[in-house]
Design an enzyme around this catalytic site. Structure first.
Site, PDB file in Angstrom:
ATOM      1  N   GLU A  34     -10.888   7.441   8.921  1.00 29.46           N
ATOM      2  CA  GLU A  34      -9.676   6.629   8.997  1.00 29.46           C
ATOM      3  C   GLU A  34     -10.019   5.242   9.534  1.00 29.46           C
ATOM      4  O   GLU A  34     -10.761   5.111  10.512  1.00 29.46           O
ATOM      5  CB  GLU A  34      -8.630   7.295   9.888  1.00 29.46           C
ATOM      6  CG  GLU A  34      -7.371   6.501  10.103  1.00 29.46           C
ATOM      7  CD  GLU A  34      -6.710   6.061   8.799  1.00 29.46           C
ATOM      8  OE1 GLU A  34      -6.482   4.844   8.637  1.00 29.46           O
ATOM      9  OE2 GLU A  34      -6.447   6.918   7.928  1.00 29.46           O
ATOM     10  N   GLU A  36      -7.539   2.890  10.292  1.00 28.33           N
ATOM     11  CA  GLU A  36      -6.439   2.208  10.981  1.00 28.33           C
ATOM     12  C   GLU A  36      -5.572   3.155  11.799  1.00 28.33           C
ATOM     13  O   GLU A  36      -5.594   3.126  13.025  1.00 28.33           O
ATOM     14  CB  GLU A  36      -5.582   1.478   9.935  1.00 28.33           C
ATOM     15  CG  GLU A  36      -4.497   0.609  10.521  1.00 28.33           C
ATOM     16  CD  GLU A  36      -3.731  -0.136   9.437  1.00 28.33           C
ATOM     17  OE1 GLU A  36      -2.906  -0.984   9.796  1.00 28.33           O
ATOM     18  OE2 GLU A  36      -3.947   0.155   8.239  1.00 28.33           O
ATOM     19  N   CYS A  42       2.856   6.875   5.706  1.00 32.36           N
ATOM     20  CA  CYS A  42       4.071   7.690   5.755  1.00 32.36           C
ATOM     21  C   CYS A  42       4.619   7.820   7.167  1.00 32.36           C
ATOM     22  O   CYS A  42       5.781   7.524   7.429  1.00 32.36           O
ATOM     23  CB  CYS A  42       3.804   9.073   5.171  1.00 32.36           C
ATOM     24  SG  CYS A  42       5.220  10.184   5.269  1.00 32.36           S
ATOM     25  N   GLY A 195      14.051  -5.377  -6.034  1.00 32.21           N
ATOM     26  CA  GLY A 195      13.658  -4.033  -6.408  1.00 32.21           C
ATOM     27  C   GLY A 195      14.573  -3.007  -5.785  1.00 32.21           C
ATOM     28  O   GLY A 195      14.889  -3.076  -4.592  1.00 32.21           O
ATOM     29  N   VAL A 285       8.784  -4.113  -5.002  1.00 36.20           N
ATOM     30  CA  VAL A 285       8.538  -3.956  -6.435  1.00 36.20           C
ATOM     31  C   VAL A 285       7.439  -2.935  -6.710  1.00 36.20           C
ATOM     32  O   VAL A 285       6.731  -3.020  -7.703  1.00 36.20           O
ATOM     33  CB  VAL A 285       8.195  -5.314  -7.088  1.00 36.20           C
ATOM     34  CG1 VAL A 285       9.421  -6.217  -7.101  1.00 36.20           C
ATOM     35  CG2 VAL A 285       7.030  -5.992  -6.355  1.00 36.20           C
ATOM     36  N   VAL A 287       4.162  -0.169  -5.416  1.00 33.94           N
ATOM     37  CA  VAL A 287       2.914  -0.176  -4.650  1.00 33.94           C
ATOM     38  C   VAL A 287       1.731  -0.098  -5.603  1.00 33.94           C
ATOM     39  O   VAL A 287       1.874   0.273  -6.765  1.00 33.94           O
ATOM     40  CB  VAL A 287       2.857   0.999  -3.651  1.00 33.94           C
ATOM     41  CG1 VAL A 287       3.953   0.886  -2.611  1.00 33.94           C
ATOM     42  CG2 VAL A 287       2.941   2.337  -4.372  1.00 33.94           C
ATOM     43  N   ASP A 326      -1.309   8.967  -3.440  1.00 36.12           N
ATOM     44  CA  ASP A 326      -0.942   7.730  -4.147  1.00 36.12           C
ATOM     45  C   ASP A 326      -2.100   7.130  -4.925  1.00 36.12           C
ATOM     46  O   ASP A 326      -1.906   6.552  -6.000  1.00 36.12           O
ATOM     47  CB  ASP A 326      -0.421   6.693  -3.153  1.00 36.12           C
ATOM     48  CG  ASP A 326       0.952   7.042  -2.597  1.00 36.12           C
ATOM     49  OD1 ASP A 326       1.518   8.071  -3.016  1.00 36.12           O
ATOM     50  OD2 ASP A 326       1.458   6.296  -1.738  1.00 36.12           O
ATOM     51  N   HIS A 460      30.146  30.034   2.955  1.00 35.22           N
ATOM     52  CA  HIS A 460      31.352  29.203   2.967  1.00 35.22           C
ATOM     53  C   HIS A 460      31.820  29.019   4.404  1.00 35.22           C
ATOM     54  O   HIS A 460      31.822  29.983   5.168  1.00 35.22           O
ATOM     55  CB  HIS A 460      32.463  29.875   2.151  1.00 35.22           C
ATOM     56  CG  HIS A 460      33.767  29.136   2.204  1.00 35.22           C
ATOM     57  ND1 HIS A 460      34.011  28.019   1.436  1.00 35.22           N
ATOM     58  CD2 HIS A 460      34.896  29.342   2.937  1.00 35.22           C
ATOM     59  CE1 HIS A 460      35.237  27.581   1.681  1.00 35.22           C
ATOM     60  NE2 HIS A 460      35.795  28.376   2.594  1.00 35.22           N
TER      61      HIS A 460
END
Length: 481
Positions: A34, A36, A42, A195, A285, A287, A326, A460
């Site tokens: 990692e 950062e 997320c 966007g 707009v 990623v 991603d 209900h």
């Protein structure tokens, strides 16, 4: 000598840290790299802290409308921006620390720095060019630093970053990405949002509830373009009722910066233009994947349209190198990354009966007010595919619990294959639909038919009854509408 692992994961976002945990559970010696923040975008800047902001906005909304519930509040109810932002950032730090704890608990080594593939099975970790911009929670002691590391398997989970349009690049002061929108130093009086996907519309919803004059510009013909058109239209109606101004089939062609404001020229489909001046602008707009400077070219990993190419198990074009989340393409969702992580690692470990990702059953959620959630085919997509369908609809205005909550503006829409009774799509707008959608997701994964849903007893009074009524309506059997 290089330190050796069974698996190295590059990136500690939702996909990366879940991959590391699952690998450790399966007995693989695992490390995660990692540069950062543990927990990725997320938990630090996206999914979780934005929900904290939206929760504050929700509380403000109720507090400013107590009469709707027979309550009297004396005096003005006003937001404390510094406290709202501090709460959100505190939650991000808590999530960050939680992932650190999980790494320690599962005996996953953390390697701090920027990783680069040098050859299959090997990475070099150098000093990070992107140091953390927020103090992190106390980190576990099982950490390493710069150097060469080897592993039989390497998973790329490097995520994505905000996309910028040429000439309208965010500057962090007048034109924001979600990073700046998360922690404003002062509340703008007016805001232009470019966007209307999930990121754009959630921030538009937050700032509008905070009293900001909000204008949204969307190039497509509906807000939240990936959603069912009918659901989108109902949401747009509610946004405009709240005072939001929305321009569809329009694009921001030019932005001029003033001392403390921007002036945007907006071009519409018919060729006309509108000039909009606002204190701040959010560029939402989309990623783009973080595929640069990680050594893809050096080892021959193939990309397509800016994303790493993978199969249903996360395998890239190079044996021993995988990609998830991603960086491996849409939908750009944390829960998709997490599920991909488990599939990928279990395939690596040789577990039997590992099923590839089925993107048709990935739910999408937008936490605006009202909320929007969906899974499967929209009505338009189903018709495009030539499916013979049945469509059911049930409004919240006919649901007792929604009326009692004062949340009667919503709709559940279900789409069935007429021949087989298979549920192929579900689309919801209204209060807490991001929680309700999972009922339909489970049903689709179990290949549930309309008959089984009709015979399921729903408690209900609950808003969940709208799910069953929508199914009944698809077959002309709705009982409460």
């Amino acid at each position: 000598m290089a330190q050796t692992y069974d698996l190295i994961v590059i990136g500690s976002g939702p996909g990366g840290y879940i991959a590391a945990i699952r690998a450790a559970q399966l007995g693989l010696k695992t490390a995660i790299v990692e540069r950062e923040h543990l927990a990725g975008i997320c938990s630090n800047w996206g999914c979780i802290p934005t929900k904290a902001l939206l929760r504050s906005a929700e509380i403000l909304h109720y507090a400013q409308h107590p009469g709707d519930y027979g309550i009297r509040i004396e005096g003005a109810v006003t937001p404390d921006l510094k406290a709202i932002v501090a709460r959100s950032r505190g939650i991000a730090t808590r999530m960050n620390g939680g992932v650190g704890f999980l790494m320690k608990k599962n005996k996953v080594d953390i390697i701090w720095g920027e990783a680069k593939l040098t050859k299959p099975g090997e990475i070099v970790v150098g000093k990070s060019s992107k140091p953390a911009v927020q103090p992190q929670a106390p980190q576990p002691k099982n950490t390493l630093g710069e150097g060469t590391y080897t592993a039989k398997h390497i998973i790329l989970a490097t995520g994505a970053r905000p996309r910028a349009l040429p000439g309208i690049e965010p500057d962090g002061k007048l034109i924001w990405t979600y990073f700046e929108a998360m922690k404003p130093e002062e509340m703008p009086k007016s805001l232009l949002v470019m966007g209307s996907g999930a990121i754009g519309i959630e921030f538009a919803s937050f700032y509008r509830t905070m009293g900001v004059d909000v204008t949204v510009v969307e190039v497509m013909g509906q807000v939240m373009p990936v959603e069912d058109a009918e659901i989108s239209a109902l949401a747009k109606k509610q946004f405009e009722k709240q005072g939001m101004k929305i321009h569809l089939e329009a694009k921001v062609a030019k932005v001029e910066k003033g001392a403390n404001s921007i002036t945007a020229t907006v071009e519409k489909k018919d060729g006309s233009t509108v000039t909009i001046t606002a204190d701040r602008m959010i560029s939402a707009v989309g990623v783009q994947a973080n595929v640069e400077n990680i050594g893809l070219e050096a080892v021959g990993v193939k990309t397509d349209r800016g994303f790493i190419q993978i199969d249903g198990y996360g395998r890239t074009s190079v044996p021993g190198i995988y990609a998830i989340g991603d960086v491996a393409g849409p939908p750009m969702l944390a829960h998709k990354a997490e599920h991909e992580a488990v599939i990928c690692v279990e395939k690596i470990a040789g577990l039997p009966n590992v099923h590839p990702m089925d993107k048709a059953k990935i739910p999408g959620c937008t936490y605006c007010h009202p909320q929007v959630a969906s899974v499967g085919l929209t009505e338009a997509k189903a018709k495009e595919q030539g499916r013979d369908i049945r469509v059911g609809r049930f409004p919240f205005v006919a649901n007792g619990k929604a009326i009692a909550l004062g949340e009667d503006q919503g709709l559940v829409k279900t789409i069935f294959d007429r021949k087989t009774g298979e549920l192929i799509g579900a689309h919801l707008v209204g209060a807490e639909v991001t929680e309700l959608i999972q009922g339909f997701v489970v049903a689709m994964n179990l290949e549930t038919t309309e008959e089984e849903l009709m015979h399921t007893i729903f408690p209900h009074p609950t808003i969940s009854e709208t799910l069953k009524e929508s199914v009944l309506d698809a077959y002309g059997r709705a009982l409460n509408a």
